[in-house]
Design an enzyme around this catalytic site. Structure first.
Site, short mmCIF file in Angstrom:
data_model
loop_
_atom_site.label_atom_id
_atom_site.label_comp_id
_atom_site.label_asym_id
_atom_site.label_seq_id
_atom_site.Cartn_x
_atom_site.Cartn_y
_atom_site.Cartn_z
N ILE A 102 -98.28 19.23 -2.59
CA ILE A 102 -96.99 19.06 -1.93
C ILE A 102 -96.44 17.67 -2.24
O ILE A 102 -97.20 16.72 -2.46
CB ILE A 102 -97.14 19.30 -0.40
CG1 ILE A 102 -95.78 19.26 0.31
CG2 ILE A 102 -98.14 18.35 0.22
CD1 ILE A 102 -95.83 19.76 1.77
N CYS A 103 -95.11 17.58 -2.29
CA CYS A 103 -94.42 16.30 -2.43
C CYS A 103 -94.85 15.57 -3.71
O CYS A 103 -94.85 16.15 -4.79
CB CYS A 103 -94.67 15.46 -1.17
SG CYS A 103 -93.71 13.93 -1.06
N GLY A 104 -95.23 14.31 -3.61
CA GLY A 104 -95.57 13.52 -4.78
C GLY A 104 -96.73 14.06 -5.58
O GLY A 104 -96.84 13.79 -6.78
N THR A 106 -97.04 16.98 -6.55
CA THR A 106 -96.50 17.86 -7.59
C THR A 106 -96.18 17.07 -8.86
O THR A 106 -96.36 17.57 -9.96
CB THR A 106 -95.25 18.62 -7.10
OG1 THR A 106 -94.22 17.68 -6.76
CG2 THR A 106 -95.58 19.52 -5.91
N ALA A 153 -94.98 22.71 -3.06
CA ALA A 153 -93.90 22.61 -2.08
C ALA A 153 -93.32 21.21 -2.13
O ALA A 153 -93.96 20.26 -2.59
CB ALA A 153 -94.41 22.92 -0.67
#
Length: 198
Positions: A102-104, A106, A153
């Site tokens: 999720i977030c960074g 990714t 996400a």
């Protein structure tokens, strides 16, 4: 039923709010949550939560895990300190063990090439494009995406992230109950209680 643990990666500046729904409900379903860090030294989340890791990354093996969760962190965007976690994600996926980023995180797995051939999402398409990865055509404008063993996400979607993890694992909530859980925690729909209690 005995399950292998779920491993939550922790590192300085990790975004503690992004995985709370996921780990809480996995634990309630009987999964042991184990934290894994670069070393055995404590780490501090972006919210100031101090975590003593359960094991160092070098000791983590895909065959001992049900899932690897990679939360976002400022460190994903400021250097290569977290690259070993992205390499571990590759080992997990190669072994057929799910990974949820999720977030960074990714961006970290994008730099590792793990999004080049899989449908995925993140904070924004241009955020991932800045990594130089080759998977731009596979970017999906959705709250969270599952492609095989990989869940992704964006930073504003911790509930959708949990929904996708539960759907991938298949033994926390399924079908109507999973949809009801999402409506309850994402949409604050009180009618969802009836389905969850059934």
């Amino acid at each position: 039923m005995s399950r292998k643990p779920v491993h939550l990666a922790v590192y300085d500046t990790f975004a503690d709010w992004e995985t709370g729904h996921t780990t809480a409900w996995l634990a309630r379903a009987g999964y042991e949550i184990r934290t894994v860090a670069a070393t055995a030294a404590p780490v501090t989340s972006i919210g100031g939560l101090r975590v003593q890791p359960d094991l160092p990354l070098a000791e983590l093996r895909p065959e001992d895990s049900s899932l690897l969760i990679l939360p976002g962190a400022d460190l994903w965007d400021t250097g290569d300190d977290l690259a070993p976690f992205a390499r571990t994600a590759r080992a997990f996926l190669d072994a057929g063990v799910p990974v949820a980023a999720i977030c960074g995180a990714t961006a970290g797995i994008a730099r590792e090439g793990l999004l080049d051939d899989r449908a995925h999402t993140s904070a924004a398409a241009m955020y991932l494009a800045a990594t130089g990865y080759r998977g731009g055509e596979r970017y999906v404008e959705r709250d969270a995406v599952t492609d095989g063993d990989l869940v992704t996400a964006g930073p504003t979607e911790p509930v959708a992230f949990a929904r996708e993890v539960f759907g991938r694992l298949g033994d926390v909530f399924e079908g109507e109950k999973l949809a009801a859980w999402y409506r309850l925690f994402h949409d604050s729909d009180p009618a969802a209680y009836e389905t969850l209690d059934a």
